[in-house]
Design a protein around this motif. Sequence first.
Motif, PDB file in Angstrom:
ATOM      1  N   ASN A   1      50.102  26.838  41.973  1.00  0.00           N
ATOM      2  CA  ASN A   1      48.651  26.352  41.554  1.00  0.00           C
ATOM      3  C   ASN A   1      47.681  25.511  42.502  1.00  0.00           C
ATOM      4  OD1 ASN A   1      48.555  28.049  38.831  1.00  0.00           O
ATOM      5  ND2 ASN A   1      49.460  26.096  37.956  1.00  0.00           N
ATOM      6  N   PHE A   2      48.519  24.524  43.333  1.00  0.00           N
ATOM      7  CA  PHE A   2      47.999  23.859  44.174  1.00  0.00           C
ATOM      8  C   PHE A   2      47.817  24.804  45.235  1.00  0.00           C
ATOM      9  CE2 PHE A   2      48.517  21.081  48.109  1.00  0.00           C
ATOM     10  CZ  PHE A   2      47.737  20.240  48.010  1.00  0.00           C
ATOM     11  N   CYS A   3      48.443  25.826  45.850  1.00  0.00           N
ATOM     12  CA  CYS A   3      48.022  26.640  46.695  1.00  0.00           C
ATOM     13  C   CYS A   3      46.937  27.423  46.432  1.00  0.00           C
ATOM     14  CB  CYS A   3      49.450  27.379  47.080  1.00  0.00           C
ATOM     15  SG  CYS A   3      50.654  26.664  48.018  1.00  0.00           S
ATOM     16  N   ASN A   4      46.949  27.767  45.221  1.00  0.00           N
ATOM     17  CA  ASN A   4      45.961  28.653  44.607  1.00  0.00           C
ATOM     18  C   ASN A   4      44.489  27.982  44.877  1.00  0.00           C
ATOM     19  OD1 ASN A   4      44.483  30.836  43.174  1.00  0.00           O
ATOM     20  ND2 ASN A   4      44.382  29.502  41.534  1.00  0.00           N
ATOM     21  N   TYR A   5      44.621  26.611  44.534  1.00  0.00           N
ATOM     22  CA  TYR A   5      43.344  25.922  44.576  1.00  0.00           C
ATOM     23  C   TYR A   5      42.936  25.762  46.195  1.00  0.00           C
ATOM     24  CZ  TYR A   5      42.364  25.592  39.780  1.00  0.00           C
ATOM     25  OH  TYR A   5      42.058  26.043  38.391  1.00  0.00           O
ATOM     26  N   LEU A   6      43.900  25.378  46.919  1.00  0.00           N
ATOM     27  CA  LEU A   6      43.843  25.233  48.538  1.00  0.00           C
ATOM     28  C   LEU A   6      42.991  26.587  48.935  1.00  0.00           C
ATOM     29  CD1 LEU A   6      46.799  23.547  49.714  1.00  0.00           C
ATOM     30  CD2 LEU A   6      44.390  22.350  49.395  1.00  0.00           C
ATOM     31  N   PHE A   7      43.642  27.787  48.220  1.00  0.00           N
ATOM     32  CA  PHE A   7      42.643  29.091  48.636  1.00  0.00           C
ATOM     33  C   PHE A   7      41.518  28.935  48.360  1.00  0.00           C
ATOM     34  CE2 PHE A   7      41.500  33.109  46.843  1.00  0.00           C
ATOM     35  CZ  PHE A   7      41.694  34.157  48.059  1.00  0.00           C
ATOM     36  N   GLN A   8      41.079  28.636  47.250  1.00  0.00           N
ATOM     37  CA  GLN A   8      39.782  28.537  46.704  1.00  0.00           C
ATOM     38  C   GLN A   8      38.905  27.393  47.546  1.00  0.00           C
ATOM     39  OE1 GLN A   8      38.230  30.238  44.416  1.00  0.00           O
ATOM     40  NE2 GLN A   8      40.023  31.213  43.489  1.00  0.00           N
ATOM     41  N   VAL A   9      39.429  26.668  48.175  1.00  0.00           N
ATOM     42  CA  VAL A   9      38.731  25.538  48.781  1.00  0.00           C
ATOM     43  C   VAL A   9      38.472  26.288  50.048  1.00  0.00           C
ATOM     44  CG1 VAL A   9      39.115  23.275  50.362  1.00  0.00           C
ATOM     45  CG2 VAL A   9      39.832  23.501  48.211  1.00  0.00           C
ATOM     46  N   VAL A  10      39.642  27.118  50.763  1.00  0.00           N
ATOM     47  CA  VAL A  10      39.396  27.624  51.966  1.00  0.00           C
ATOM     48  C   VAL A  10      38.125  28.587  51.864  1.00  0.00           C
ATOM     49  CG1 VAL A  10      40.404  29.564  53.712  1.00  0.00           C
ATOM     50  CG2 VAL A  10      41.803  27.412  52.701  1.00  0.00           C
ATOM     51  N   VAL A  11      38.068  29.673  50.943  1.00  0.00           N
ATOM     52  CA  VAL A  11      37.140  30.551  50.696  1.00  0.00           C
ATOM     53  C   VAL A  11      35.888  29.923  50.199  1.00  0.00           C
ATOM     54  CG1 VAL A  11      38.817  32.404  50.359  1.00  0.00           C
ATOM     55  CG2 VAL A  11      37.805  31.110  48.171  1.00  0.00           C
ATOM     56  N   GLY A  12      35.936  28.861  49.727  1.00  0.00           N
ATOM     57  CA  GLY A  12      34.553  28.257  49.084  1.00  0.00           C
ATOM     58  C   GLY A  12      33.851  27.802  50.281  1.00  0.00           C
ATOM     59  N   ARG A  13      34.682  27.243  51.372  1.00  0.00           N
ATOM     60  CA  ARG A  13      34.065  26.642  52.398  1.00  0.00           C
ATOM     61  C   ARG A  13      33.635  27.651  53.354  1.00  0.00           C
ATOM     62  NH1 ARG A  13      34.377  21.166  53.542  1.00  0.00           N
ATOM     63  NH2 ARG A  13      35.304  19.767  51.782  1.00  0.00           N
ATOM     64  N   ALA A  14      34.246  28.730  53.360  1.00  0.00           N
ATOM     65  CA  ALA A  14      33.985  29.888  54.351  1.00  0.00           C
ATOM     66  C   ALA A  14      32.970  30.737  53.908  1.00  0.00           C
ATOM     67  CB  ALA A  14      35.336  30.739  54.763  1.00  0.00           C
ATOM     68  N   LEU A  15      32.638  31.188  52.740  1.00  0.00           N
ATOM     69  CA  LEU A  15      31.967  31.863  52.047  1.00  0.00           C
ATOM     70  C   LEU A  15      30.483  31.082  51.350  1.00  0.00           C
ATOM     71  CD1 LEU A  15      33.916  34.255  50.076  1.00  0.00           C
ATOM     72  CD2 LEU A  15      33.388  34.598  52.385  1.00  0.00           C
ATOM     73  N   ASP A  16      29.385  31.742  51.538  1.00  0.00           N
ATOM     74  CA  ASP A  16      28.314  31.080  50.859  1.00  0.00           C
ATOM     75  C   ASP A  16      28.357  31.284  49.391  1.00  0.00           C
ATOM     76  OD1 ASP A  16      27.134  33.805  49.757  1.00  0.00           O
ATOM     77  OD2 ASP A  16      26.376  33.915  52.084  1.00  0.00           O
ATOM     78  N   PRO A  17      27.561  30.572  48.720  1.00  0.00           N
ATOM     79  CA  PRO A  17      27.740  30.494  47.164  1.00  0.00           C
ATOM     80  C   PRO A  17      27.466  31.956  46.496  1.00  0.00           C
ATOM     81  CG  PRO A  17      26.325  28.753  47.612  1.00  0.00           C
ATOM     82  CD  PRO A  17      26.592  29.510  49.054  1.00  0.00           C
ATOM     83  N   ALA A  18      26.660  32.921  47.096  1.00  0.00           N
ATOM     84  CA  ALA A  18      26.561  34.116  46.524  1.00  0.00           C
ATOM     85  C   ALA A  18      27.774  34.985  46.985  1.00  0.00           C
ATOM     86  CB  ALA A  18      25.301  34.662  47.010  1.00  0.00           C
ATOM     87  N   GLU A  19      28.424  34.659  47.894  1.00  0.00           N
ATOM     88  CA  GLU A  19      29.690  35.728  48.407  1.00  0.00           C
ATOM     89  C   GLU A  19      30.826  35.047  47.364  1.00  0.00           C
ATOM     90  OE1 GLU A  19      29.687  37.024  52.729  1.00  0.00           O
ATOM     91  OE2 GLU A  19      29.818  34.829  52.426  1.00  0.00           O
ATOM     92  N   TYR A  20      30.612  33.861  47.267  1.00  0.00           N
ATOM     93  CA  TYR A  20      31.836  33.223  46.485  1.00  0.00           C
ATOM     94  C   TYR A  20      31.689  33.326  45.037  1.00  0.00           C
ATOM     95  CZ  TYR A  20      34.867  29.468  44.792  1.00  0.00           C
ATOM     96  OH  TYR A  20      36.003  28.645  44.313  1.00  0.00           O
ATOM     97  N   GLY A  21      30.540  33.515  44.435  1.00  0.00           N
ATOM     98  CA  GLY A  21      30.319  34.121  43.343  1.00  0.00           C
ATOM     99  C   GLY A  21      30.985  35.405  42.775  1.00  0.00           C
ATOM    100  N   SER A  22      30.479  36.461  43.968  1.00  0.00           N
ATOM    101  CA  SER A  22      31.230  37.633  43.923  1.00  0.00           C
ATOM    102  C   SER A  22      32.886  37.920  43.836  1.00  0.00           C
ATOM    103  CB  SER A  22      30.496  38.620  45.206  1.00  0.00           C
ATOM    104  OG  SER A  22      29.316  38.536  45.059  1.00  0.00           O
ATOM    105  N   LEU A  23      33.153  37.004  44.769  1.00  0.00           N
ATOM    106  CA  LEU A  23      34.683  37.073  44.837  1.00  0.00           C
ATOM    107  C   LEU A  23      35.217  36.454  43.463  1.00  0.00           C
ATOM    108  CD1 LEU A  23      37.358  37.019  46.363  1.00  0.00           C
ATOM    109  CD2 LEU A  23      37.309  34.568  46.711  1.00  0.00           C
ATOM    110  N   ASN A  24      34.812  35.603  42.768  1.00  0.00           N
ATOM    111  CA  ASN A  24      35.437  35.040  41.638  1.00  0.00           C
ATOM    112  C   ASN A  24      34.982  35.913  40.543  1.00  0.00           C
ATOM    113  OD1 ASN A  24      36.928  32.390  42.043  1.00  0.00           O
ATOM    114  ND2 ASN A  24      35.347  32.385  43.242  1.00  0.00           N
ATOM    115  N   SER A  25      33.732  36.617  40.586  1.00  0.00           N
ATOM    116  CA  SER A  25      33.515  37.836  39.425  1.00  0.00           C
ATOM    117  C   SER A  25      34.611  38.699  39.511  1.00  0.00           C
ATOM    118  CB  SER A  25      32.138  38.153  39.563  1.00  0.00           C
ATOM    119  OG  SER A  25      31.352  37.098  39.354  1.00  0.00           O
ATOM    120  N   LEU A  26      34.905  39.121  40.656  1.00  0.00           N
ATOM    121  CA  LEU A  26      35.946  40.309  40.931  1.00  0.00           C
ATOM    122  C   LEU A  26      37.302  39.812  40.330  1.00  0.00           C
ATOM    123  CD1 LEU A  26      34.901  41.685  44.509  1.00  0.00           C
ATOM    124  CD2 LEU A  26      34.869  43.132  42.310  1.00  0.00           C
ATOM    125  N   ALA A  27      37.477  38.565  40.533  1.00  0.00           N
ATOM    126  CA  ALA A  27      38.864  37.930  40.320  1.00  0.00           C
ATOM    127  C   ALA A  27      38.910  37.914  38.589  1.00  0.00           C
ATOM    128  CB  ALA A  27      39.108  36.446  40.530  1.00  0.00           C
TER     129      ALA A  27
END
Length: 410
Positions: free
Chosen positions: A20-46
């Motif tokens: 789970n810690f790695c999972n949240y680091l994954f979210q940190v990595v993608v959250g910092r790399a993507l803009d809010p709209a892209e990040y919303g798309s990623l997590n909507s797909l998830a």
Amino acid sequence: MLKIFLRQNIVVLILLNSGNFCNYLFQVVVGRALDPAEYGSLNSLAALLSVIMAPASVMPVVFAKFTIELGDTARIRNLISTCMKGMGLIALVVPVGATLFTGTAMGYLKLTEPTPYLIMLLNLSVALLLPPMWGVLQGLSRFTYFGVASAGAMFIRLAIAFVALRLFGQGINAALSAWTFGLIFELAISALALRDVMRVPAAPLPAGIFRRMVRFAIPALASTTMFIFMWNVDIILARLYCSPYDSGLYANAAIIGHIALFLPAALVNVLLPHVAKAHKEGLSGGGALAASLALCVVLSGGFCLLCLIWSEEIISLLFGAKFIPAAPILQLLSPAMALLSLCNVLINFSMARNRFSFIKVLALGAGLVPALVYAFHADGRTIALIMLGVSALILAGITLTLTIEERKQA
């Protein structure tokens, strides 16, 4: 027996929460790399993947329970091989069929290209093969293998996402592809953990076992599907009713708030087979329930308190200043998820004892969330407030139902 239960819980908590810690680091990595709209798309797909997977998610519960019931390795081998053939067919047919709805999904999730949706379907195909293996591993008390497979998958996903997004500047497609490689690793380790079982010649299964499995699976499926629906539907509804920017903020708050749900979630992987075995031997399993609830309160409650006090600091540390406006949402979602974590323990305790009276309460809650969001969706904070109120209602209802049931049995 309680000492063994606590020791197994420690092993599973360490391994799965490392994942789970790695999972949240994954979210940190993608959250910092993507803009809010892209990040919303990623997590909507998830979230969409989780909802589609909900029917298969009951399989670990079913397989863990009936692995304990069968006991004999040769019969367990027959059970695995028979069911994996069916899951293989489903893993092919369902994603291929879902490609017919690509255009509809793109419009609903506000995607600009089909590739993210198609990669999500590939992930679905691999993910559908995992639940029977998870259940057998839990039923055989092979929690170390189970934990290593899960944690390793999260680590691989994190490593690939870091390289692709942070070093090479890739986007949402790379993040979803990292997910694919993690799932493949988890499938390989799970198969490796069961290699000794698969080498044993298969023995005939008891007459009527599949009928009994289905009879148990139907209410278990209903409850598991509704519970998964409860902690995913709000992200999808936020994407539907809010702007892309606001839905991205909501997704960010939900990802952090879900820690309160996932931090103690590993407990039920040990609780259910332990209570199922105790129930088979005529014992109540009440000690295991009390220990699980106490651990859940400490883990979920502790994290929830941190979110209430330092929500802006946590968001800024993990995802950067651009997501700080999500702080008021996080302050509502974290206690909502903490309440759902307690519901999860009570639900799994009841299922292990073949009791499903809580389903009516869960169904009420699952229906209330979309209905209330449809009526009141001014912003993400309103949706989060609805989640908190409905979660409290579900916990109170399940607790009351379980108490009445226990008094009737006394």
